[in-house]
Design an enzyme around this catalytic site. Sequence first.
Site, mmCIF file in Angstrom:
data_model
loop_
_atom_site.group_PDB
_atom_site.id
_atom_site.type_symbol
_atom_site.label_atom_id
_atom_site.label_comp_id
_atom_site.label_asym_id
_atom_site.label_seq_id
_atom_site.Cartn_x
_atom_site.Cartn_y
_atom_site.Cartn_z
ATOM 1 N N LYS A 1 0.852 -1.197 0.000
ATOM 2 C CA LYS A 1 0.000 0.000 0.000
ATOM 3 C C LYS A 1 0.890 1.250 0.000
ATOM 4 O O LYS A 1 1.624 1.496 0.952
ATOM 5 C CB LYS A 1 -0.896 0.044 1.238
ATOM 6 C CG LYS A 1 -1.945 1.152 1.088
ATOM 7 C CD LYS A 1 -2.618 1.511 2.381
ATOM 8 C CE LYS A 1 -1.857 2.513 3.191
ATOM 9 N NZ LYS A 1 -1.693 3.832 2.549
ATOM 10 N N GLY B 1 7.260 4.450 8.122
ATOM 11 C CA GLY B 1 6.356 5.572 8.385
ATOM 12 C C GLY B 1 6.639 6.139 9.755
ATOM 13 O O GLY B 1 7.749 5.999 10.291
ATOM 14 N N SER B 2 5.633 6.755 10.334
ATOM 15 C CA SER B 2 5.844 7.452 11.601
ATOM 16 C C SER B 2 5.961 6.472 12.767
ATOM 17 O O SER B 2 5.428 5.361 12.722
ATOM 18 C CB SER B 2 4.677 8.405 11.844
ATOM 19 O OG SER B 2 3.482 7.661 11.920
ATOM 20 N N THR B 3 6.615 6.929 13.824
ATOM 21 C CA THR B 3 6.756 6.113 15.035
ATOM 22 C C THR B 3 5.380 5.836 15.632
ATOM 23 O O THR B 3 5.110 4.735 16.125
ATOM 24 C CB THR B 3 7.676 6.852 16.030
ATOM 25 O OG1 THR B 3 8.971 6.923 15.422
ATOM 26 C CG2 THR B 3 7.787 6.123 17.353
ATOM 27 N N GLU B 4 4.493 6.824 15.541
ATOM 28 C CA GLU B 4 3.135 6.670 16.099
ATOM 29 C C GLU B 4 2.405 5.479 15.450
ATOM 30 O O GLU B 4 1.865 4.610 16.147
ATOM 31 C CB GLU B 4 2.395 7.979 15.800
ATOM 32 C CG GLU B 4 1.059 8.133 16.411
ATOM 33 C CD GLU B 4 0.327 9.323 15.758
ATOM 34 O OE1 GLU B 4 0.975 10.159 15.103
ATOM 35 O OE2 GLU B 4 -0.896 9.367 15.904
ATOM 36 N N GLY C 1 3.850 3.113 13.679
ATOM 37 C CA GLY C 1 4.679 1.928 13.946
ATOM 38 C C GLY C 1 4.295 1.277 15.274
ATOM 39 O O GLY C 1 4.211 0.051 15.376
ATOM 40 N N GLU D 1 10.472 0.711 10.042
ATOM 41 C CA GLU D 1 11.431 1.794 9.791
ATOM 42 C C GLU D 1 10.709 3.096 10.119
ATOM 43 O O GLU D 1 9.813 3.504 9.389
ATOM 44 C CB GLU D 1 11.871 1.799 8.323
ATOM 45 C CG GLU D 1 12.611 0.547 7.885
ATOM 46 C CD GLU D 1 14.019 0.443 8.445
ATOM 47 O OE1 GLU D 1 14.507 1.421 9.055
ATOM 48 O OE2 GLU D 1 14.624 -0.618 8.286
ATOM 49 N N CYS E 1 13.600 10.679 6.877
ATOM 50 C CA CYS E 1 13.624 10.100 8.226
ATOM 51 C C CYS E 1 14.996 10.255 8.863
ATOM 52 O O CYS E 1 15.110 10.456 10.066
ATOM 53 C CB CYS E 1 13.245 8.633 8.153
ATOM 54 S SG CYS E 1 14.205 7.752 6.915
ATOM 55 N N GLU F 1 10.425 15.177 15.784
ATOM 56 C CA GLU F 1 10.694 15.164 14.353
ATOM 57 C C GLU F 1 9.790 16.205 13.676
ATOM 58 O O GLU F 1 8.575 16.140 13.817
ATOM 59 C CB GLU F 1 10.393 13.761 13.805
ATOM 60 C CG GLU F 1 10.784 13.588 12.362
ATOM 61 C CD GLU F 1 10.423 12.206 11.822
ATOM 62 O OE1 GLU F 1 9.315 11.720 12.108
ATOM 63 O OE2 GLU F 1 11.247 11.637 11.093
HETATM 64 P P1 NAD Z 1 2.536 7.654 8.456
HETATM 65 O O1 NAD Z 1 2.935 6.745 9.562
HETATM 66 O O2 NAD Z 1 1.481 8.640 8.699
HETATM 67 O O3 NAD Z 1 2.046 6.791 7.207
HETATM 68 C C1 NAD Z 1 2.841 5.776 6.645
HETATM 69 C C2 NAD Z 1 1.947 4.779 5.946
HETATM 70 O O4 NAD Z 1 1.177 4.093 6.933
HETATM 71 C C3 NAD Z 1 0.973 5.390 4.974
HETATM 72 O O5 NAD Z 1 0.875 4.561 3.851
HETATM 73 C C4 NAD Z 1 -0.348 5.387 5.769
HETATM 74 O O6 NAD Z 1 -1.493 5.339 4.960
HETATM 75 C C5 NAD Z 1 -0.199 4.115 6.577
HETATM 76 N N1 NAD Z 1 -0.973 4.054 7.816
HETATM 77 C C6 NAD Z 1 -1.489 5.084 8.551
HETATM 78 N N2 NAD Z 1 -2.138 4.605 9.642
HETATM 79 C C7 NAD Z 1 -2.015 3.253 9.602
HETATM 80 C C8 NAD Z 1 -2.445 2.193 10.452
HETATM 81 N N3 NAD Z 1 -3.126 2.419 11.575
HETATM 82 N N4 NAD Z 1 -2.120 0.917 10.109
HETATM 83 C C9 NAD Z 1 -1.418 0.659 9.007
HETATM 84 N N5 NAD Z 1 -0.989 1.614 8.135
HETATM 85 C C10 NAD Z 1 -1.276 2.899 8.436
HETATM 86 O O7 NAD Z 1 3.887 8.316 7.950
HETATM 87 P P2 NAD Z 1 4.075 9.382 6.767
HETATM 88 O O8 NAD Z 1 3.595 10.705 7.249
HETATM 89 O O9 NAD Z 1 3.546 8.836 5.486
HETATM 90 O O10 NAD Z 1 5.664 9.385 6.633
HETATM 91 C C11 NAD Z 1 6.486 10.159 7.405
HETATM 92 C C12 NAD Z 1 7.139 9.326 8.483
HETATM 93 O O11 NAD Z 1 7.847 8.214 7.895
HETATM 94 C C13 NAD Z 1 8.188 10.097 9.255
HETATM 95 O O12 NAD Z 1 8.039 9.880 10.630
HETATM 96 C C14 NAD Z 1 9.502 9.493 8.759
HETATM 97 O O13 NAD Z 1 10.553 9.627 9.677
HETATM 98 C C15 NAD Z 1 9.133 8.092 8.490
HETATM 99 N N6 NAD Z 1 10.071 7.460 7.552
HETATM 100 C C16 NAD Z 1 10.952 6.544 8.037
HETATM 101 C C17 NAD Z 1 11.884 5.947 7.185
HETATM 102 C C18 NAD Z 1 12.878 4.935 7.709
HETATM 103 O O14 NAD Z 1 13.475 4.222 6.895
HETATM 104 N N7 NAD Z 1 13.093 4.850 9.013
HETATM 105 C C19 NAD Z 1 11.896 6.295 5.837
HETATM 106 C C20 NAD Z 1 10.979 7.235 5.367
HETATM 107 C C21 NAD Z 1 10.060 7.812 6.246
#
Ligand code: NAD
Length: 477
Positions: free
Chosen positions: A181, A233-236, A238, A255, A289, A386
């Site tokens: 996704k 994605g975000s720590t929240e 995750g 990640e 990130c 962040e």
């Molecule tokens: P996000 O966590 O809001 O969303 C990431 C993905 O998760 C999206 O596809 C979203 O639709 C999906 N998602 C949202 N809620 C979900 C749930 N409850 N269950 C499953 N999937 C869900 O993050 P974002 O705003 O898209 O990205 C920014 C974040 O990503 C930043 O915190 C950044 O540091 C992190 N990031 C980390 C890395 C790494 O390799 N560590 C790389 C790139 C980005």
Amino acid sequence: MTFEYAPAPESRSIVDIKAKYGHFIDGKFVTGKNHFATINPATEEVLSQIALGSVSDVDKAVAAAQKAYTKTWSKLSGKERGKYLYRIARILQERAREFAVLETLDNGKPIRETRDIDIPLVAAHFFYHAGWADKLDYAGLSKSPQPHGVAGQIIPWNFPLLMLAWKVAPALATGNTVVLKPSETTSLTALLFAQVCQEAELPDGVVNIVTGDGTTGSAIVNHPGIHKIAFTGSTEVGKKIARAIAGTEKKATLELGGKGANVVFDDAPIDEAVEGIVNGIFFNQGHVCCAGSRLILQEGIADEFIERLKVRMAKIRVGDPLDKNTDLGAINSREQLLKIQELAGVGDSEGAERWSPACNLSDKGFWFAPTIFTGVTQAHRIAREEIFGPVLSILTFRTPQEAIEKANNTPFGLSAGVWSEKGSRILWATQQLRAGVVWANTFNKFDPASPFGGYKESGWGREGGKHGLSAYLKEGK
Ligand code: NAD
């Protein structure tokens, strides 16, 4: 001397964006029920309508991935799987310009970066993993390693196609099939990638792409047919995923976020360090990130360093992402812009001092000028949270030990940088820094052979290199 740049816009005629997209399931594009708009963040122009994946769409995608795993993909030798990966890599190279323009339109990042960094790295990930596909038994990973089955992969918007490549290439090389996704704001290059899978004649169901938001992501995470989750994605979010899969057999790599420190010692080559700091925080609008979002400067050089940094920042060209001269493009969404504005406002109210060069920002679209905050202390929210935008928090130190303590004083542990002319100091500092990646006298360098990942709230596991492969494999019988 200052050079003026005439506009040099890349043509968008190479991309063909449909008015509406469905999902890619079992090798075919299928229609979705509900849709939402995806926009160009530089202009707010609606580019297309994207399908909002439901539980039933996810069910169909997982069923297709399971069937493909059992009937075709797990029966192929590593050598045969590798051929498909090579084919995908070559098609990505052939269509690189199309992917670069589409990514720039949908994400807002400068064409210079999509053309020279994102898309070449995407192809490199497929080439690299193609090479591993027939060597897994000899990689010292485990005895006769076996794939998990179906991988559920959820990615963010900051490097849309690159994050797809980080996920899909190792999964396919190791014999897993995939339900992926993309982020709700940047689905277009993933859907173009689906066409590449068709062009490469990848067996149906090996890669399935379901678009949508967090509810779609959650349906993937909670699906009983998914054996391994790969999330960036975000720590929240995750943490939510970690809670959802606790007590199940599902394996996961997470990640997550970061608050990388760039430590500059007083013997560092200043002009190179200024360049590295600019690259560390303003590359990709700071939507990185592993961005070097905290600058930890030795006190004796702080004034001179900040002056030179300001001179350099005044030369950053902010504007049309499709213009080949542009250094800093648009913020990816209104929501992200509001978050950056809010945290920068907190920096002001907590007493840090804000500075940005004069910038001509368009009224249309989402923009934030490159910004630094000086006088930042460790208690300030802008030193701890962040921001995920072009905002640098500057702190100072007097002794090397103090620099390390400040750099490590964060809930995250993804990246760090050290700037010094002394090799012994670099080796000492890199051993003390608690971060998954530490760069020395450089920053933001990526290679598919190099494992990437974090400590603490920056996540679990590694992606890339041999370490990344092991997350997609279990010990064979
Ligand atoms: P996000 O966590 O809001 O969303 C990431 C993905 O998760 C999206 O596809 C979203 O639709 C999906 N998602 C949202 N809620 C979900 C749930 N409850 N269950 C499953 N999937 C869900 O993050 P974002 O705003 O898209 O990205 C920014 C974040 O990503 C930043 O915190 C950044 O540091 C992190 N990031 C980390 C890395 C790494 O390799 N560590 C790389 C790139 C980005």
